[in-house]
Design a protein around this motif. Structure first.
Motif, short mmCIF file in Angstrom:
data_model
loop_
_atom_site.label_atom_id
_atom_site.label_comp_id
_atom_site.label_asym_id
_atom_site.label_seq_id
_atom_site.Cartn_x
_atom_site.Cartn_y
_atom_site.Cartn_z
N UNK A 1 -122.51 -35.23 -16.43
CA UNK A 1 -122.15 -36.83 -16.51
C UNK A 1 -122.11 -37.39 -17.48
N UNK A 2 -121.26 -38.20 -16.93
CA UNK A 2 -120.29 -39.22 -18.60
C UNK A 2 -120.73 -40.06 -18.31
N UNK A 3 -120.74 -40.94 -20.02
CA UNK A 3 -121.19 -42.35 -19.87
C UNK A 3 -120.88 -43.40 -18.59
N UNK A 4 -119.16 -43.17 -18.08
CA UNK A 4 -118.86 -44.30 -16.81
C UNK A 4 -119.99 -43.43 -15.38
N UNK A 5 -119.97 -42.38 -15.27
CA UNK A 5 -121.02 -41.89 -14.23
C UNK A 5 -122.69 -42.69 -14.37
N UNK A 6 -122.70 -42.44 -15.11
CA UNK A 6 -124.38 -43.14 -15.89
C UNK A 6 -124.27 -44.67 -15.36
N UNK A 7 -123.05 -45.05 -15.75
CA UNK A 7 -122.76 -46.97 -15.35
C UNK A 7 -122.83 -47.04 -14.41
N UNK A 8 -122.55 -46.05 -13.00
CA UNK A 8 -122.53 -46.52 -11.58
C UNK A 8 -123.58 -45.63 -11.00
N UNK A 9 -123.82 -45.04 -11.44
CA UNK A 9 -125.06 -44.81 -10.99
C UNK A 9 -126.40 -45.64 -11.30
N UNK A 10 -126.27 -46.48 -12.31
CA UNK A 10 -127.05 -47.20 -12.49
C UNK A 10 -126.97 -48.66 -11.92
N UNK A 11 -125.33 -49.10 -11.84
CA UNK A 11 -125.30 -50.08 -10.96
C UNK A 11 -125.44 -50.02 -9.11
#
Length: 312
Positions: A1-11
Motif C-alpha cells: 500500500x502506498x501513501x496515496x492508496x491509504x488516503x484514498x481508502x480513508x476518504x
C-alpha cells in the motif's frame, strides 16, 4: 500500500445508513487508533479496551441516541465494519472475524475480539507527516474546524510539528478534489450580524478589530453546507463551540435550544441555560436569515437530544 492508496481508502470509508443522520463512527475509531499509534507505536487493541473510549467519542462528536444501552456500545459498529483493507479483526483464537458478525459489545467481548490496523498501514503511519495528513483528512471530511482541537485532545493526537512539515498538496487523494471554503464568507457573516454574537450579543473589539467572534456554519462545510450568509451565524467563540458540539441548537422559528444533557453549577455556566427559548438576533436589513433546511440539518445531525422543547 502506498501513501496515496491509504488516503484514498480513508476518504472512501463507507458510512452506516442510520436514517438520514450522519454516522462518523469509523472516522472516530480511526482517529482514536491514530492517537494510540502516536503514543505507543501500535494500534493493536481488544474490543474491551476500545469500547468505552470510542463509544464516548461517538457520543460526544456524533448525533445523539436516546438509548443508554446503545450509547455504551456504539464502538461495536465501527469495530466490526471498518474496511478490511485497513483493519485486521480476529477472535481470541486468531480466527478472522467477518463484517457479518452481530454488532453487539457483549458478543465481541465473549469472542475476545481484537483488531489492529494492517502492518502496511502502520508502516506508512510511522512517518509523522503521513499520520498528520491522515488525521487532517478525516477531520476535514467529517467534522468542522471548531471541533478540531477538541477531537485531537480527546484522541491524544498532538500533530503541531507534523502539521508544519506536511505538504498539503499530498493530503487529498488523487481524483478527489477538496471543496475550498469561499473567501469572504466569514466577513460577510460577521457584517450581516453587525459584528455581534447572534446568541448573546457579545461585540468585543480590540481597538477597531473584533475579537472572539467567528462565522459559524449551521450546516457544516464538510457536510456540503454552502459558504453563504443564509447558512451562517456570527457567534462568539464560546457559543460557536457549544453550537458545533450540539449543546446549543435552533428551533425552526430561530429560537435557541439548550440540550437537556447540558449541566452547569456556576453562575457563568448557568448563563448558557438562560439562552433557552431566546430568539436568535436578526441580521441587518437586507441580509438573509438562516434557511430552515440548514436549521433542520443541525437539529438532526448535531444537536444533542433534538426533541428538547422550550420550557423543559
Amino acid at each position: 500500500m502506498t501513501r496515496d492508496e491509504l488516503m484514498r481508502s480513508l476518504a472512501a470509508l463507507r458510512q452506516a445508513q442510520i436514517g438520514s443522520r450522519r454516522a462518523p463512527h469509523k472516522p472516530l475509531l480511526v482517529l482514536w487508533l491514530l492517537g494510540r499509534f502516536s503514543a505507543s507505536g501500535s494500534t493493536a487493541v481488544t474490543y474491551g479496551e476500545a469500547e468505552d473510549p470510542v463509544s464516548r467519542l461517538i457520543n460526544d462528536f456524533g448525533p445523539a441516541v436516546t438509548s443508554v444501552a446503545r450509547a455504551r456500545q456504539r464502538a461495536a459498529m465501527p469495530f466490526v465494519h471498518l474496511e478490511r483493507d485497513l483493519w485486521d479483526l480476529r477472535d481470541r483464537d486468531g480466527v478472522p472475524i467477518g463484517p457479518d458478525v452481530a454488532e453487539r459489545g457483549g458478543l465481541l467481548r465473549d469472542r475476545g475480539a481484537h483488531g489492529r490496523l494492517r502492518p502496511e498501514v502502520e508502516m506508512l503511519l510511522a512517518d509523522p507527516g503521513t499520520l498528520a495528513a491522515a488525521a487532517r483528512l478525516l477531520m476535514e471530511q467529517h467534522f468542522t474546524p471548531a471541533l478540531d482541537v477538541l477531537i485531537r485532545d480527546a484522541v491524544g493526537l498532538d500533530l503541531a510539528d507534523a502539521d508544519a512539515d506536511a505538504d498539503e498538496t499530498e493530503q487529498a487523494p488523487r481524483g478527489r478534489r477538496r471543496r475550498r471554503r469561499r473567501a469572504g464568507f466569514a466577513e460577510e457573516v460577521l457584517l450581516a450580524y453587525g459584528y455581534a454574537c447572534a446568541f448573546c450579543g457579545f461585540d468585543g473589539a480590540l481597538g477597531r478589530h473584533p475579537v472572539g467572534l467567528e462565522a459559524a456554519h449551521v450546516r457544516w462545510h464538510s457536510q456540503d453546507g454552502p459558504d453563504e450568509v443564509n447558512n451562517g451565524l456570527a457567534l462568539c467563540s464560546l457559543h460557536h463551540t457549544l453550537f458545533d458540539l450540539g449543546v446549543l441548537g435552533l428551533l425552526p422559528d430561530l429560537r435557541i435550544q439548550v440540550s437537556q444533557l447540558y449541566v452547569a453549577r456556576s453562575r457563568a455556566g448557568r448563563a448558557v441555560d438562560d439562552l433557552h427559548g431566546q430568539p436568535v438576533a436578526t441580521g441587518r436589513p437586507g441580509r438573509p436569515a438562516v434557511e430552515p433546511e440548514f436549521v433542520v440539518w443541525h437539529g438532526k445531525q448535531v444537536f444533542k437530544r433534538p426533541g428538547a422543547q422550550v420550557g423543559r
